[in-house]
Enzyme design. Sequence first.
Site, mmCIF file in Angstrom:
data_model
loop_
_atom_site.group_PDB
_atom_site.id
_atom_site.type_symbol
_atom_site.label_atom_id
_atom_site.label_comp_id
_atom_site.label_asym_id
_atom_site.label_seq_id
_atom_site.Cartn_x
_atom_site.Cartn_y
_atom_site.Cartn_z
ATOM 1 N N ASP A 277 79.391 45.378 -34.169
ATOM 2 C CA ASP A 277 80.608 45.435 -34.984
ATOM 3 C C ASP A 277 81.784 44.836 -34.231
ATOM 4 O O ASP A 277 81.764 44.744 -33.009
ATOM 5 C CB ASP A 277 80.968 46.903 -35.250
ATOM 6 N N MET B 254 91.700 53.230 -40.682
ATOM 7 C CA MET B 254 91.620 52.070 -41.591
ATOM 8 C C MET B 254 92.767 52.053 -42.588
ATOM 9 O O MET B 254 92.636 51.447 -43.654
ATOM 10 C CB MET B 254 90.303 52.090 -42.393
ATOM 11 N N LYS C 224 83.753 42.062 -38.648
ATOM 12 C CA LYS C 224 84.588 41.448 -39.674
ATOM 13 C C LYS C 224 86.033 41.826 -39.406
ATOM 14 O O LYS C 224 86.318 42.917 -38.927
ATOM 15 C CB LYS C 224 84.161 41.939 -41.049
#
Length: 375
Positions: free
Chosen positions: A153, A282, A175
């Site tokens: 990741d 997030m 990402k």
Amino acid sequence: MPHEAYTLSLPVAGRRVVVVGAGAAGTRITRRLLAAGAAVLVVAPDASPEVRAAASAGLLDWVARPYRSGDAADAWLVHAATGSPEVDALVASDAERVGTWCVVEPPPHDRTTAAPGRASGRVALVGGGPGAADMITVRGLALLTEADVVVVDRLAPRTLLDDLSPDVEIVDVGKSAGDHPVPQHEINAVLVDRALAGKRVVRLKGGDPYVFGRGGEEHDACVGAGVPVEVVPGVTSAVSVPAAAGIPVTHRGLARGFSVLTGHDDAGRVPTSGDHTLVLLMGLARLERTCAELIARGHDPHCPAAVIEDGFGPRQRTTVATLATIAARAREMGVRPPAVAVVGDVVRRSPAWACAVEPALALAGAPAYRAEDRA
Ligand SMILES: C[S@@+](CC[C@H](N)C(=O)[O-])C[C@H]1O[C@@H](n2cnc3c(N)ncnc32)[C@H](O)[C@@H]1O
């Protein structure tokens, strides 16, 4: 007819064993030797974080330079694991000349455990911690060192990949915000396919695999395909990043519990008092909306709040304000991901709070905000 490996066990405890090379193979050998009580001397110009850490802790001796004839003169056993056939051959011939046993590590492509179709394939879902190389667990690092494939990741401790052997396959599913993510079913398929091909797969994730990490789905995909899977917990950013800013998520007399959220949808489900810490992952892009929703649901707009960017990284920075003002303040400060937001009385324990907010309130003639001021 192919011969089976002949396994030998040696009483190395207390004996000098020289390991030449400290990459993936040298590290694996060194770990086993230390567990068996050997007095290990590593000779290698560079070393993996695990070998460096063991050397700093005084568990072994490390000579940080290339091998020279004579390095293993007083060794009881020598391991040649440099990855260079020429150097390994020199180590072996030096050892033979003085009558010392030498084990030469086969080149990486000879590793039989990586052969397709073998039943040894498995997956380890490894929590890598908040991103710093030295915050992964010992178990996680050990599995990483032995991996044939690493599926990684963006927020995982990626510098650890530099120490892996060049034949380790790295599948980057990282990402950035705004980029198209690699769909979860594709990640699951990579894990399962590689494991069914006999590979030792490490799924290296940021933080803990089971805290907003979709580790459960990856676990179930492996189990569903009959692939053995192990979960190695990691240090979650939800707790460690606030700690890096001096904020404990619970604290006697200040906070009795905490909730970890990802956005405004959960605003109505958490206790509203400042002694229940809210940690937001997030959530940077939605911070304004989440804070507004929390206030609408009864949270005190004056409650201390902080945003911590890049915890344990070179950009680590803490921005403090109140629940009502933190989103605007974060924008003003140009706060960037990755970041964790914290809302609760515990924020007052951060040195950033003492530096930024209390003097400003005093200057404005206002009494410093205290949790006990609230009803
Ligand atoms: C998809 S979640 C994964 C959480 C992870 N499983 C854990 O336990 O930490 C990613 C979020 O974690 C937070 N995060 C992870 N590492 C961070 C770091 N080093 N500094 C600040 N925030 C971090 C950010 O909020 C980021 O958006």
